[in-house]
Scaffold this motif. Structure first.
Motif: not given
Length: 450
Positions: A141-167
Motif C-alpha cells: 500500500a502507498p503510505d497515504k492510503r496504508r491505514s485505510f487499506l489495512v482496515t479494509v483487509a481487516f473488514a474480512g474478519f467481520s465478513a467471515g464471522a457474519a457469514g459463518g453465522g448465517f451458514l
C-alpha cells in the motif's frame, strides 16, 4: 526513466496511483482474514448444540471456547519472527493450511479434552494469519492510503464471522454441529493451494533480504509496468539496525517505549472488544432487566457498529495525525461506555450507545494494527505487528474473567459501565504518550513518516 540507478521500491509505490495488482493483494488479505474470522467464531455458533448433544455444563464449555484464544496469542508471537526471517507468503499460506487442518480434525473430536487440544492447535494457525496478512497488505500500500487499506483487509474478519453465522443458522439444524467444523476446515484447505499460486511475496521483504533482482522485478512490473529493466536494481530507505533479530529490534532503545505503548493500547482495546462481545447480552439482561431478545438486539447493534468504525478510523488515520485519531476513538468510546450505564431505562438509547461503542472500540482495535504496520521498519514489521497481536490476545482472555467477576460482585448496571470507562481512558493515555514520544524522537527511516 533511468533504469540503471537503484529503484526505491517504497518510493515507487508511493509515487504511483493505487493499481489493480495492489488491490488484488488487499483482496487476498481480506480473504485470509475472512477465513480467520470464520474459524475464530465457529465455536460460538456450535456451542449451544454441542452443549446439548454432549450434555455439558457451562463451566465445561468454557475451556472449549477459550482454548483458541490461547493458541491465537502463541501463534502470533511465534509467527511474526518467522515471517520476518522466511517471508510473509510462506507463513501466511502455512497458517491457513494449519488452521484449516485442525478445524477439520476438530469435527471428529470424541470428548471435551480432545476438542480443547485441537482448538488450541487451531488457534496457533489463526494467530499467525491475521497480523501477517495486515503486514503484507501494508507493504503493497502507498503510505497515504496504508491505514485505510489495512482496515479494509481487516473488514474480512467481520465478513467471515457474519457469514459463518448465517451458514450456521442453516447448516446446524439441517446437518448438525459437525457440519460447520467440516466446512470451516475444508474451505481453508481448498484456498491454501490457491494462495500459494496467487499470493505474492512482499517486495519490501525481498529487497530487505537481498533477493535476486529478477525476482523483485517480476513483482515491480505487476505494480508499475515498464518502470524497471533487466539492468535495474532495487533498494529500500535505510533503517537503523540496532539488533541482530527482529525481536531485538522492536525492543531496542529506539523502539522500546513505542512497542510497550502499542502493546498496552492493543491489550486494552481487545479487552474491551471481547468483554462487550461476550458479556453485553448478560449485562443488559440481568443488569438492565431486559429480555433475551432485547439483549440480543443491543449486542447485534454493537457488532454492526464495528466495521464502519474500523473503516472510518483507518480513513481518518491516513488524513490526520494517527495518534490523535486513536486517542479520540478511545476517549469517545469511554464517554459512550459511561453513557450506556446511565441509560438503563431507555432502550432506544441503549441501542444507540451500543452501536457507538462498537464503532469506537472496533475502530481502535483495527486502527492499532494499522499503526503497528506504520511504526516498524520492514526488517521487523511482521514481528512488531504479530507481537502486538499476541500480547493483545491476553487482554481478550482476561476479559472473560473480568466479566464474570463483575457479575459476581453484584455491581449495578451504572457501576459496571463506569468501571469499564477506565481501561478506555487508559488506552487513550498510552496512545497519547506514544504520540508525544514520537514527536520528540526522530522518525526511523524505513517506517512510515507521519
Amino acid at each position: 526513466m533511468n533504469t540503471q540507478r537503484a529503484i526505491d521500491v517504497r518510493q515507487l509505490i508511493n509515487d504511483r496511483p493505487l493499481g489493480a495488482y495492489q488491490l488484488w493483494v488487499v483482496f487476498l488479505g481480506f480473504l485470509i482474514i475472512g477465513l480467520d474470522g470464520l474459524d475464530v467464531a465457529i465455536m460460538g455458533f456450535i456451542a449451544p448444540q454441542l452443549k446439548a448433544d454432549w450434555n455439558l455444563s457451562t463451566q465445561a464449555l468454557g475451556p472449549v471456547l477459550s482454548a483458541a484464544l490461547v493458541g491465537l496469542a502463541a501463534g502470533a508471537l511465534i509467527a511474526g519472527p518467522l515471517a520476518d526471517r522466511f517471508g510473509r507468503r510462506i507463513v501466511l499460506v502455512s497458517s491457513v493450511f494449519f488452521f484449516g487442518f485442525w478445524t477439520l480434525a476438530t469435527a471428529f473430536s470424541s470428548d471435551v479434552t480432545q476438542m480443547v487440544i485441537l482448538r488450541l492447535l487451531t488457534g496457533l494457525g489463526l494467530g499467525a494469519a491475521m497480523p501477517n496478512a495486515s503486514t503484507l497488505v501494508s507493504e503493497f500500500a502507498p503510505d497515504k492510503r496504508r491505514s485505510f487499506l489495512v482496515t479494509v483487509a481487516f473488514a474480512g474478519f467481520s465478513a467471515g464471522a457474519a457469514g459463518g453465522g448465517f451458514l450456521s443458522a442453516w447448516m446446524i439444524p439441517a446437518f448438525g454441529w459437525h457440519s460447520m467444523l467440516l466446512f470451516g476446515g475444508a474451505l481453508p484447505l481448498l484456498v491454501a493451494p490457491l494462495l500459494w499460486l496467487l499470493l505474492p511475496e512482499s517486495i519490501s521483504f525481498l529487497v530487505a533480504q537481498g533477493a535476486p533482482a529478477a525476482r523483485v522485478r517480476r513483482i515491480v512490473e505487476r505494480i508499475a509496468p515498464g518502470a524497471s529493466s533487466a539492468q535495474s536494481h532495487f533498494c529500500l530507505p535505510s533503517a537503523p539496525v540496532t539488533a541482530k533479530t527482529s525481536v531485538g529490534l522492536i525492543l531496542s532503545p529506539h523502539y522500546r517505549f513505542g512497542t510497550l505503548m502499542v502493546w498496552a493500547g492493543y491489550f486494552l482495546a481487545l479487552f474491551l472488544v471481547y468483554l462487550f462481545s461476550s458479556w453485553l447480552p448478560m449485562l443488559v439482561k440481568e443488569g438492565g432487566g431486559y429480555g433475551v431478545g432485547e439483549a440480543a438486539l443491543v449486542t447485534a447493534l454493537f457488532q454492526i457498529g464495528g466495521p464502519a468504525g474500523a473503516l472510518f478510523v483507518g480513513w481518518s488515520m491516513d488524513r490526520f495525525n494517527p495518534y490523535k485519531v486513536l486517542v479520540l476513538a478511545f476517549a469517545g468510546s469511554a464517554a459512550l461506555i459511561f453513557c450506556i450505564g446511565q441509560a438503563t431505562t431507555h432502550f432506544l438509547l441503549l441501542c444507540v450507545f451500543a452501536c457507538g461503542i462498537g464503532f469506537g472500540l472496533n475502530g481502535t482495535s483495527v486502527g492499532m494494527n494499522a499503526l503497528a504496520t506504520c511504526f516498524y521498519p520492514t526488517q521487523a514489521r511482521a514481528t512488531g505487528a504479530s507481537w502486538m497481536s499476541g500480547i493483545g490476545r491476553f487482554g481478550a482472555i482476561l476479559s472473560a474473567f473480568a466479566g464474570a467477576q463483575m457479575m459476581a460482585l453484584g455491581w449495578s448496571f451504572p457501576q459496571m459501565f463506569a468501571a469499564l470507562t477506565l481501561p478506555a481512558l487508559l488506552g487513550a493515555l498510552v496512545i497519547a504518550a506514544k504520540g508525544l514520544a514520537r514527536q520528540r524522537r526522530p522518525q526511523a527511516l524505513g517506517a512510515v513518516s507521519r
